[in-house]
Structure formats: structure tokens, C-alpha cells
Design an enzyme around this catalytic site. Structure first.
Site, PDB file in Angstrom:
ATOM      1  N   ARG A 116       5.494 -33.075   0.333  1.00  0.00           N
ATOM      2  CA  ARG A 116       5.482 -31.704  -0.181  1.00  0.00           C
ATOM      3  C   ARG A 116       5.896 -30.665   0.854  1.00  0.00           C
ATOM      4  NH1 ARG A 116      -0.497 -32.665  -2.522  1.00  0.00           N
ATOM      5  NH2 ARG A 116      -0.357 -34.343  -0.970  1.00  0.00           N
ATOM      6  N   LYS A 120      15.704 -11.256  36.254  1.00  0.00           N
ATOM      7  CA  LYS A 120      15.520 -12.701  36.317  1.00  0.00           C
ATOM      8  C   LYS A 120      15.333 -13.136  37.755  1.00  0.00           C
ATOM      9  CE  LYS A 120      18.291 -15.699  37.294  1.00  0.00           C
ATOM     10  NZ  LYS A 120      19.428 -16.571  37.589  1.00  0.00           N
ATOM     11  N   TYR A 157      26.611 -14.598  40.091  1.00  0.00           N
ATOM     12  CA  TYR A 157      27.137 -15.875  39.628  1.00  0.00           C
ATOM     13  C   TYR A 157      28.655 -15.856  39.708  1.00  0.00           C
ATOM     14  CZ  TYR A 157      27.499 -19.857  36.353  1.00  0.00           C
ATOM     15  OH  TYR A 157      27.743 -21.058  35.762  1.00  0.00           O
TER      16      TYR A 157
HETATM   17  C1  UD1 Z   1      -7.187 -36.703   0.564  1.00  0.00           C
HETATM   18  C2  UD1 Z   1      -8.395 -37.333  -0.176  1.00  0.00           C
HETATM   19  C3  UD1 Z   1      -9.036 -36.278  -1.091  1.00  0.00           C
HETATM   20  C4  UD1 Z   1      -9.453 -35.071  -0.248  1.00  0.00           C
HETATM   21  C5  UD1 Z   1      -8.249 -34.542   0.563  1.00  0.00           C
HETATM   22  C6  UD1 Z   1      -8.754 -33.503   1.548  1.00  0.00           C
HETATM   23  C7  UD1 Z   1      -7.945 -39.721  -0.543  1.00  0.00           C
HETATM   24  C8  UD1 Z   1      -7.517 -40.737  -1.488  1.00  0.00           C
HETATM   25  N1  UD1 Z   1      -7.952 -38.458  -0.968  1.00  0.00           N
HETATM   26  O1  UD1 Z   1      -6.240 -36.333  -0.452  1.00  0.00           O
HETATM   27  O2  UD1 Z   1     -10.169 -36.808  -1.712  1.00  0.00           O
HETATM   28  O3  UD1 Z   1      -9.951 -34.067  -1.116  1.00  0.00           O
HETATM   29  O4  UD1 Z   1      -7.627 -35.599   1.334  1.00  0.00           O
HETATM   30  O5  UD1 Z   1      -7.687 -32.889   2.238  1.00  0.00           O
HETATM   31  O6  UD1 Z   1      -8.306 -40.039   0.587  1.00  0.00           O
HETATM   32  N2  UD1 Z   1      -2.507 -40.762   5.291  1.00  0.00           N
HETATM   33  C9  UD1 Z   1      -2.205 -41.887   5.995  1.00  0.00           C
HETATM   34  N3  UD1 Z   1      -1.732 -42.984   5.341  1.00  0.00           N
HETATM   35  C10 UD1 Z   1      -1.561 -42.998   4.002  1.00  0.00           C
HETATM   36  C11 UD1 Z   1      -1.878 -41.837   3.258  1.00  0.00           C
HETATM   37  C12 UD1 Z   1      -2.345 -40.725   3.936  1.00  0.00           C
HETATM   38  O7  UD1 Z   1      -2.351 -41.913   7.235  1.00  0.00           O
HETATM   39  O8  UD1 Z   1      -1.133 -44.040   3.483  1.00  0.00           O
HETATM   40  C13 UD1 Z   1      -2.994 -39.576   6.022  1.00  0.00           C
HETATM   41  C14 UD1 Z   1      -2.063 -38.374   5.888  1.00  0.00           C
HETATM   42  O9  UD1 Z   1      -1.161 -38.322   6.969  1.00  0.00           O
HETATM   43  C15 UD1 Z   1      -2.998 -37.191   5.909  1.00  0.00           C
HETATM   44  C16 UD1 Z   1      -4.314 -37.761   5.381  1.00  0.00           C
HETATM   45  O10 UD1 Z   1      -4.220 -39.161   5.472  1.00  0.00           O
HETATM   46  O11 UD1 Z   1      -3.192 -36.691   7.202  1.00  0.00           O
HETATM   47  C17 UD1 Z   1      -4.591 -37.343   3.948  1.00  0.00           C
HETATM   48  O12 UD1 Z   1      -3.546 -37.818   3.118  1.00  0.00           O
HETATM   49  P1  UD1 Z   1      -2.994 -36.975   1.893  1.00  0.00           P
HETATM   50  O13 UD1 Z   1      -1.920 -37.779   1.237  1.00  0.00           O
HETATM   51  O14 UD1 Z   1      -2.660 -35.608   2.309  1.00  0.00           O
HETATM   52  O15 UD1 Z   1      -4.285 -36.982   0.951  1.00  0.00           O
HETATM   53  P2  UD1 Z   1      -4.700 -35.912  -0.129  1.00  0.00           P
HETATM   54  O16 UD1 Z   1      -3.923 -36.150  -1.363  1.00  0.00           O
HETATM   55  O17 UD1 Z   1      -4.658 -34.570   0.458  1.00  0.00           O
HETATM   56 CA    CA Z   2      -3.903 -33.680   2.359  1.00  0.00          CA
END
Ligand code: UD1
Ligand code: CA
Length: 452
Positions: free
Chosen positions: A13, A347, A383
Site C-alpha cells: 500500500r 564554505k 578553484y
Molecule cells: C497486523 C495484525 C493486526 C493488527 C495490526 C496492527 C496480523 C495477522 N494482523 O495487521 O491484527 O491490528 O497488525 O498494526 O498479525 N510482516 C512480516 N511478514 C509477513 C507479514 C507481515 O514480517 O509475512 C510484518 C510487516 O513487515 C509489518 C508487520 O509484520 O511490519 C505487520 O504486517 P502487516 O501486513 O502490516 O499487518 P496488518 O495487516 O497491519
Molecule cells: Ca500494518
């Protein structure tokens, strides 16, 4: 304890080539903010960062941070799958605190509260939001947490729940192998949700304690540029409040940006639209006019900076008067009581006590003594297209307007240069030196007339 920061997601996004967790907030990747917060919890903790999308870029950015361990999540199959990749690096006998790389403003105080609340069971950091859209909802029965349901999987009724999952939690590590490897991905996003371990824990009789975040901003997740901008403002507003509480006059707290460290003495005034980055130190009584951009500068007490200045890598003494429209570049040192005026660029130069460069000049690679006056339009020609040379201007010299000093060259003590001089040889102490075409008048000269 183990602190695992989930940072493998792509951040679709954001619509950016830069991995989401490297998107800057106040000039610093979001992930760096999270890491700094984690460090504040004590240096006995293990810090594990789960990387995946853009892993090379993320690891390269943090290559000098030897306290970090990187776990690779080659495919981003969800937050539960992400944590599973970190597990081999975790101490099974210690609890695991999970942080999210896209929740940058989390307060260490809140994290301490959560760790305390979790005891040796589980802790979940939640927050109540007027608009919970996009977050996982906390489902409770008789007041007790029983599960988290993601927005995309929630029923109409569950969507009206205002208490949401911040994504930040404390988990008993010894169960995680089992719980995480048994997660399913039968859900709207086809992902292995970390949030599903909550229901699992409840089923096994592990208590889920909760702690509430202090403010919505500290747990706000950044998924797009709008949220990033909102958090930037929240961060800057907090900076401005801190400065005002320290006694700084911030003319408009919604129009200041501190993207680094700003240290102020007593009775400092900062007008609107200023940006501070790197490390900026302002002495007592310093006044900064509107729309100045200051990076890595130190300014002595009582100095006034008029609007629209750009300073980078400079040191300024006390009671100086700078601007409007002055530019100081790296390696500039201005002594006390100096005056630098409009459209002056300096500078790698030293400007001595009480010296003045008031208008339209370029001073580069110069050592200038005290009480020197530089006339309008003076240029140090430092320069030759290949090499740089230094100019020396000694105490009490007076440089006439529109003068070029072809370096290397020295202007002696108390020397005067006539306006329009192109100085190519040293000018002796105390004398007037002038190098320009002699003025002449051609008597009886007639202007040409148009031929018919
Ligand atoms: C997640 C939570 C949601 C919470 C929200 C808070 C889950 C399923 N959902 O949703 O309940 O309200 O955060 O901000 O956990 N990431 C990984 N590997 C992956 C997927 C994500 O490392 O495979 C990391 C992303 O880089 C990010 C974080 O986990 O920093 C959260 O992932 P994101 O996809 O943003 O989750 P949300 O949909 O925001
Ligand atoms: Ca998130």
C-alpha cells in the site's frame, strides 16, 4: 527476553520501491525507530529482526548494528510465519516480545507496562479506537480475551468492536514452536496469522493479559503514505511540546520539523517553518527566523538568524547576525559578533571576530582574521578546475566591492583593496592595492548615428 521485530512485509500500500520498514519518519527509517525503542528496554535482550521483502537493503542499512540478528522470511506468508523464522534465534526459556517494524512510535514505557502485565503467561497490547478500521479486533467473553479476528475475516458484529490488536505482544517462547507450526491459513488473506495464537493459548489454558496503549499514535501502524504523514505530524508535535516544556518559544508547534537532535539553551525562539536535522545546538537567547534549514550546526548564545537561511556543518559564535538568505556549508566557522548577510555563501572557511560579509559574496577555503570588512560581490576564486587553493585575509583588511581574490593569495593586515580589483598577487599590510583598468574620458567622442 527475546525481542522480535517483524519487518519482512512488502508494504504494497506504500506503492514504493523502498521496503516499507525503510520508509523514513523524521528522516530515519521506521524500523530504526522501533530498534531504538527496543534497545531502551535494556541491553541484555536479544534483538531479532525478521526481514524478507527488500532484505538486502534492510540488512545493508543496519550493517554496523552488531546487536541485531536477522532472520530471513523468504516468502511473506503472514505474521505468524514471520515469527516462526525468528524462533531458532530465540532463547526458549525467556519470553518473546513481538514488535512490528511499521509501528514506529511505540513508547518504551508502554512496553514495560505490557511486559509487567504479561507475567509469565501472555501479554497483549491493545488500544481502543473510535475508528478501528483495518485492525484486528479483540474478542472478549465475560471480559476475558478469547481471540483476535482480522478485519477481513470479521463478522459485521465483530467489526463494531473498538478494542483492537496493536500487533505488539509478549509470548511464552517454549510454546511457540508448536503453536506457530500448527497455524493454518484458512482465512480471507490466505496467511498464517500470528493473531491466531491467542485463541490457541486460551484453549490451552494460558491466560492472556492485556495492557492499554497510552495514546493511539504510539501503536498506529503505517501501511500507506497518508498514515506515514499523520505519524510524522504526531511525532513532530510531540517534539515541539517537549521543546516548549523545556522553555523554548516555538512560534507555531505545528510548523516545526526536528529530524534529528535539537538542543536548546534558555530563551531560544524558533519561528515557523524551520527544519532541523543531524545535531543542532542553539545557545541561550538564539533566535531563528522563519523558514531556516539547519543541519549539524552549533550556534552561540545571543546570535540571531534571520529568515530563509540554509546552514550545514557550521559552527557560529555568540552574538552574530546571519541572514536573511545566507548559506553556510560544511567546514565553516564564524567567530563571535560576525555579520553574514543576504546571498552570501561560505564554505570551509574561518571568519574572525567581528568580521562582516554582508552582501552577495562567495567565500570558500578562506582564513579570515578579525574586523575584516568584505564588500558586496566579493568572490574568492578558489578553484582552477582541478585544484582548490586557500585565501588568507588578515585582521582589519577592507575588501572593496566586486573584488576577485584569485587563490592562493594573501591580503595583509589592515590592507585595503580598491573596488573591482582582481587580486592575483599578495596585497601588502596597511596599503591600498588596486588592480583594474584606469578610468579615462575621450573628449569630444560622438555616438554613432543610424545610417539612412
Ligand atoms: C497486523 C495484525 C493486526 C493488527 C495490526 C496492527 C496480523 C495477522 N494482523 O495487521 O491484527 O491490528 O497488525 O498494526 O498479525 N510482516 C512480516 N511478514 C509477513 C507479514 C507481515 O514480517 O509475512 C510484518 C510487516 O513487515 C509489518 C508487520 O509484520 O511490519 C505487520 O504486517 P502487516 O501486513 O502490516 O499487518 P496488518 O495487516 O497491519
Ligand atoms: Ca500494518
Amino acid at each position: 527476553m527475546n525481542i522480535v521485530i517483524l519487518a519482512a512485509g512488502m508494504g504494497k500500500r506504500m506503492r514504493s520501491r523502498l521496503p516499507k520498514v525503510l520508509q523514513p519518519l523524521a528522516n530515519k527509517p521506521m524500523l530504526e525507530h522501533v530498534i531504538e525503542k527496543a534497545r531502551l528496554l535494556g541491553d541484555q535482550n536479544r534483538l531479532i529482526v525478521v526481514v524478507g521483502h527488500g532484505a538486502e537493503a534492510v540488512k545493508a542499512y543496519f550493517k554496523d548494528d552488531k546487536d541485531l540478528t536477522f532472520a530471513l522470511q523468504a516468502e511473506q506468508l503472514g505474521t505468524g510465519h514471520a515469527l516462526l523464522q525468528a524462533l531458532p534465534f530465540c532463547d526458549k526459556n525467556e519470553p518473546t516480545l513481538v514488535l512490528l517494524g511499521d509501528v514506529p512510535l511505540i513508547c518504551p514505557e508502554t512496553l514495560r507496562k505490557l511486559v509487567e502485565a504479561s507475567g509469565d503467561a501472555m501479554g497483549l497490547l491493545t488500544v481502543k479506537l473510535d475508528n478501528p478500521t483495518g485492525y484486528g479486533r479483540i474478542v472478549r467473553e465475560a471480559g476475558k480475551v478469547c481471540s483476535i479476528v482480522e478485519e477481513k475475516d470479521a463478522t459485521e458484529e465483530q467489526r463494531s468492536i473498538k478494542e483492537v490488536n496493536t500487533g505488539i505482544m509478549v509470548l511464552p517462547t517454549r510454546y511457540l514452536d508448536k503453536w506457530l507450526s500448527e497455524l493454518g491459513n484458512q482465512n480471507a488473506q490466505g496467511e498464517y496469522y500470528l493473531t491466531d495464537v491467542i485463541a490457541r493459548a486460551v484453549k490451552e489454558g494460558v491466560t492472556v493479559n492485556t495492557a492499554l496503549a497510552l495514546t493511539p499514535e504510539e501503536v498506529e501502524g503505517v501501511n500507506n503514505k497518508v498514515q506515514l504523514a499523520n505519524l510524522e505530524r504526531a511525532f513532530q508535535k510531540a517534539n515541539a511540546l517537549r521543546l516548549m516544556n523545556e522553555g523554548v518559544t516555538v512560534v507555531d508547534p505545528s510548523r516545526i520539523d526536528v529530524r534529528g537532535e535539537l538542543i536548546c539553551g534558555q530563551d531560544v525562539t524558533i519561528d515557523v517553518g524551520c527544519i532541523f536535522s543531524g545535531r543542532v545546538v542553539l545557545g541561550g537567547g538564539v533566535r531563528i527566523g522563519a523558514y531556516c534549514v539547519l543541519k549539524d550546526v552549533e550556534i552561540g548564545a545571543g546570535t540571531e538568524v534571520l529568515p530563509f537561511c540554509h546552514f550545514d556543518g557550521a559552527e557560529v559564535g555568540r552574538d552574530a547576525r546571519l541572514g536573511p538568505y545566507s548559506r553556510l556549508r560544511p567546514g565553516t566557522t564564524l567567530a563571535d559578533n560576525t555579520h553574514i548577510g543576504n546571498f552570501v555563501e561560505i564554505k570551509k572557511s574561518v571568519v574572525g571576530l567581528g568580521s562582516k560579509v554582508n552582501h552577495l559574496s562567495y567565500i570558500g577555503d578562506t582564513d579570515m582574521g578579525a574586523r575584516v570588512n568584505i564588500g558586496a560581490g566579493t568572490i574568492t576564486c578558489n578553484y582552477d578546475g582541478v585544484n582548490k587553493f586557500r585565501t588568507t585575509i588578515m585582521d582589519d583588511a577592507f575588501i572593496g566591492s566586486d573584488t576577485q581574490l584569485v587563490a592562493p593569495v594573501t591580503v595583509g593586515k589592515g590592507a585595503t583593496l580598491g573596488a573591482g580589483t582582481t587580486l592575483t598577487k599578495n596585497a601588502p599590510d596597511g596599503e591600498l592595492t588596486i588592480a583594474r583598468a584606469r578610468q579615462m574620458t575621450i573628449k569630444g567622442w560622438k555616438r554613432p548615428v543610424k545610417k539612412l
